[in-house]
Design an enzyme around this catalytic site. Structure first.
Site, PDB file in Angstrom:
ATOM      1  N   SER A  75       0.926  -9.427  -0.846  1.00  0.00           N
ATOM      2  CA  SER A  75       0.560  -8.151  -0.695  1.00  0.00           C
ATOM      3  C   SER A  75       1.089  -7.762   0.774  1.00  0.00           C
ATOM      4  CB  SER A  75      -0.879  -8.068  -0.902  1.00  0.00           C
ATOM      5  OG  SER A  75      -1.574  -8.568   0.161  1.00  0.00           O
ATOM      6  N   LYS A 117       0.953  -1.160   0.040  1.00  0.00           N
ATOM      7  CA  LYS A 117       0.035  -0.033   0.068  1.00  0.00           C
ATOM      8  C   LYS A 117       0.809   1.343  -0.044  1.00  0.00           C
ATOM      9  CE  LYS A 117      -4.432  -1.309   0.270  1.00  0.00           C
ATOM     10  NZ  LYS A 117      -5.458  -1.135  -0.532  1.00  0.00           N
TER      11      LYS A 117
END
Length: 318
Positions: free
Chosen positions: A303, A51
């Protein structure tokens, strides 16, 4: 509606350099010889997740006078940390809204970067963030529904294409769709023969249903999506991210809760990586959905790794 382009992603790569680690591709000795596997370990980023790419890029694109008024974000945890760190790096205030089922480890990490954290019921996180942004004159940085965020996440795909041009399949976790949108733009632009496959928990398979139907599904309310252990995959695609997915993504497979848990354990024991359930879904799919995935060189995008230590201990004890 303007979709992100490879030019946007190349420009983003130039901007995010000061804050983002270019993660390596890690070959897996335990993988199937007919389907060689490389891991893209975004859990090694400064905030423990991919992110930071989109958050930092979105802040970098703001005019300095606008950025100085501060930023607001809503998130299940990893985007919260990313916006908090990006704001700290730019020296501007940040207010972050998280749902009340966010793991404490993610809340604590967000506060450690100096952000103001508001904990609210899951159904109120977006509305509270919009209220705070309006009240303070700050800029809202959404977790996925923004071209600059998507372009930042797309730098992952750019790196994969540069490091393994012969890649044949890229497995990507799917939640709101910002990650897979950006990765798909880069991969389809630079490795057009490669397939981009999303992975979702079966308990939050709204994107899979939507892609099959050709339109966004309304049959997965937040309470249903909240059942999965993969807390970072409980959002649903926006019109913008779904448009990218419909045009560029080759399919989405789903995995069970037990398969996700087993993948977290395998990654810890076999690859020496601490991976949260949301990041482990791609390995769960690789191991358990072989009949739905093509053969050939495969990259799995890990991720994030912001895993509650108590949950990790529980999984490793089995």
């Amino acid at each position: 509606m303007r979709l992100v382009t490879i030019s946007d992603i190349r420009a983003a790569a130039e901007l995010v350099g000061p804050a983002v680690l270019r993660t390596p591709l890690l070959p897996c000795a335990w993988a199937d010889p007919d389907r060689p596997l490389w891991l893209k370990p975004e859990n090694l980023q400064p905030v423990g997740a991919f992110k930071i790419r989109g958050a930092y890029h979105a802040l970098a694109k703001l005019p300095a006078d606008v950025r100085a008024l501060g930023v607001v974000a809503y998130s299940s945890g990893n985007h919260a940390q990313a916006v908090a760190l990006a704001a700290k790096l730019f020296g501007v205030p940040a207010a972050i809204v998280v749902p009340d089922n966010t793991p404490q480890v993610k809340i604590d990490a967000t506060r450690s970067h100096g952000a103001e954290v508001h904990v609210v019921p899951m159904t109120e996180r977006e509305s509270r963030a919009r209220y705070l942004a309006h009240q303070r004159g700050s800029t809202l940085i959404p977790p996925f529904d923004h071209v600059d965020v998507i372009a930042g996440q797309g730098t992952i795909g750019l790196e994969i294409a540069e490091d393994l041009p012969s890649v044949e399949t890229v497995l990507v976790p799917v939640s709101g769709g910002g990650l897979i949108s950006g990765v798909a733009v880069a991969i389809k632009s630079l490795c057009p023969d490669a397939r981009v496959i999303g992975v979702e928990p079966a308990l939050a398979a709204d994107a899979a249903d939507s892609l099959r139907a050709g339109r966004r599904s309304a049959s997965w309310p937040p309470a249903m999506r909240a059942r999965t252990i993969a807390d970072g995959l409980r959002a649903e695609p926006s019109e913008l991210t779904f448009a990218h997915m419909r045009e560029l993504v080759d399919g989405i497979v789903t995995v069970s809760e037990d398969e996700i848990r087993a993948a977290v354990t395998l990654l810890a024991r076999q690859s020496r990586l601490v991976v949260e359930p949301s990041g482990a879904v791609v390995v769960a799919a690789y191991l358990n959905r072989r009949d739905e995935l093509p053969l050939g060189k495969t990259v799995a995008v890990i991720s994030g790794g912001n895993l509650d230590p108590a949950l990790l201990a529980e999984l490793l004890a089995v």
